[in-house]
Design a protein around this motif. Structure first.
Motif, mmCIF file in Angstrom:
data_model
loop_
_atom_site.group_PDB
_atom_site.id
_atom_site.type_symbol
_atom_site.label_atom_id
_atom_site.label_comp_id
_atom_site.label_asym_id
_atom_site.label_seq_id
_atom_site.Cartn_x
_atom_site.Cartn_y
_atom_site.Cartn_z
ATOM 1 N N ALA A 134 10.273 7.406 -2.274
ATOM 2 C CA ALA A 134 11.239 6.199 -2.428
ATOM 3 C C ALA A 134 12.048 6.206 -1.357
ATOM 4 O O ALA A 134 12.378 7.664 -1.275
ATOM 5 N N PRO A 135 13.245 5.564 -1.166
ATOM 6 C CA PRO A 135 13.811 6.286 -0.351
ATOM 7 C C PRO A 135 14.743 6.488 -0.930
ATOM 8 O O PRO A 135 14.625 5.963 -1.870
ATOM 9 N N TRP A 136 15.319 7.129 -0.004
ATOM 10 C CA TRP A 136 17.446 7.979 -0.972
ATOM 11 C C TRP A 136 18.056 6.805 -1.745
ATOM 12 O O TRP A 136 18.279 5.068 -1.123
ATOM 13 N N GLY A 137 17.843 6.702 -3.005
ATOM 14 C CA GLY A 137 18.304 5.439 -4.268
ATOM 15 C C GLY A 137 20.042 5.732 -4.265
ATOM 16 O O GLY A 137 20.499 4.563 -4.535
ATOM 17 N N SER A 138 20.182 6.760 -4.265
ATOM 18 C CA SER A 138 21.747 7.087 -3.970
ATOM 19 C C SER A 138 22.339 8.088 -3.102
ATOM 20 O O SER A 138 21.745 9.068 -2.344
ATOM 21 N N SER A 139 23.666 8.387 -2.689
ATOM 22 C CA SER A 139 24.452 9.502 -2.036
ATOM 23 C C SER A 139 23.634 11.027 -2.492
ATOM 24 O O SER A 139 23.816 11.526 -1.615
ATOM 25 N N LYS A 140 23.259 10.970 -4.153
ATOM 26 C CA LYS A 140 23.372 12.212 -4.337
ATOM 27 C C LYS A 140 22.083 12.890 -4.291
ATOM 28 O O LYS A 140 21.794 13.815 -3.394
ATOM 29 N N GLU A 141 20.841 11.754 -3.865
ATOM 30 C CA GLU A 141 19.887 12.300 -2.905
ATOM 31 C C GLU A 141 19.398 12.395 -1.802
ATOM 32 O O GLU A 141 19.174 13.375 -1.175
ATOM 33 N N PHE A 142 20.649 11.952 -0.824
ATOM 34 C CA PHE A 142 20.290 11.666 -0.044
ATOM 35 C C PHE A 142 20.784 13.604 0.524
ATOM 36 O O PHE A 142 20.997 13.849 1.066
ATOM 37 N N ALA A 143 22.470 12.821 -0.329
ATOM 38 C CA ALA A 143 22.924 14.711 0.079
ATOM 39 C C ALA A 143 21.297 16.222 -0.334
ATOM 40 O O ALA A 143 22.393 17.422 0.042
ATOM 41 N N ALA A 144 21.114 15.856 -1.612
ATOM 42 C CA ALA A 144 20.114 16.730 -1.178
ATOM 43 C C ALA A 144 19.221 17.398 -0.583
ATOM 44 O O ALA A 144 18.458 18.175 -0.563
ATOM 45 N N ASP A 145 18.947 16.119 0.398
ATOM 46 C CA ASP A 145 18.017 16.276 1.570
ATOM 47 C C ASP A 145 19.105 16.753 2.643
ATOM 48 O O ASP A 145 18.622 17.743 3.865
ATOM 49 N N ALA A 146 20.153 16.691 2.881
ATOM 50 C CA ALA A 146 20.473 16.341 4.224
ATOM 51 C C ALA A 146 21.550 18.169 4.057
ATOM 52 O O ALA A 146 21.632 18.223 4.960
ATOM 53 N N VAL A 147 22.152 18.694 2.629
ATOM 54 C CA VAL A 147 23.054 19.320 3.144
ATOM 55 C C VAL A 147 22.782 20.689 3.107
ATOM 56 O O VAL A 147 22.950 21.874 3.997
ATOM 57 N N PRO A 148 21.408 20.782 3.044
ATOM 58 C CA PRO A 148 20.568 22.360 3.067
ATOM 59 C C PRO A 148 19.890 22.372 4.774
ATOM 60 O O PRO A 148 20.865 23.360 5.133
ATOM 61 N N LEU A 149 20.123 21.206 5.015
ATOM 62 C CA LEU A 149 19.795 21.153 7.050
ATOM 63 C C LEU A 149 20.803 21.362 7.338
ATOM 64 O O LEU A 149 21.147 22.579 8.974
ATOM 65 N N LEU A 150 21.716 21.113 7.229
ATOM 66 C CA LEU A 150 23.745 20.792 7.684
ATOM 67 C C LEU A 150 24.152 22.556 7.839
ATOM 68 O O LEU A 150 24.275 23.147 8.554
#
Length: 139
Positions: free
Chosen positions: A82-98
């Motif tokens: 599902a698309p990101w439902g919250s900013s926490k889900e987005f951060a969980a995916d994006a922060v390791p990349l950064l």
């Protein structure tokens, strides 16, 4: 002076180099990714017009963030999540990349600044003459 890219073309070229590094390295952000990002920054900084040099120099982290978020969204879509439902889900995916890409972003900015300094120092010694101005008369 040879090829001089407009600023937006240089930024697009940097994005292509960055995305190629992600594809080559498989999203691991190891040496192959670093070579593509730092090498692309070197090429783009050397080819951009002087007026766009200070726009391109700090651009690698911004371009990397755009590419990383795009890749995270693409991966999420291809795995049918599902698309990101919250900013926490987005951060969980994006922060390791950064976090994994940070050393390469820092190296790329360092290379861009070094190229900018060299271009400013060597470019300042040439005379700029426009064909529409008359040469100065001594006297």
């Amino acid at each position: 002076m040879g090829v001089q890219l407009p600023t937006l073309a240089a930024l697009a070229m940097l994005a292509v180099f960055t995305q190629t590094g992600v594809w080559v390295d498989g999203g691991n952000f190891g040496w192959p990714f670093g070579v593509w990002l730092v090498g692309g920054t070197l090429v783009v900084s050397a080819l951009v017009r002087r007026v766009g040099l200070w726009t391109v120099a700090p651009a690698p982290p911004l371009v990397f963030v755009v590419v990383a978020v795009g890749d995270a969204a693409w991966e999420r879509q291809t795995k049918r999540y599902a698309p990101w439902g919250s900013s926490k889900e987005f951060a969980a995916d994006a922060v390791p990349l950064l976090v994994n890409g940070f050393p390469w972003m820092a190296a790329a900015v360092g290379v861009a600044l070094a190229v900018a300094v060299v271009r400013v120092i060597t470019g300042g010694k040439r005379k700029c003459r426009s064909s529409s101005t008359e040469p100065a008369v001594d006297g």
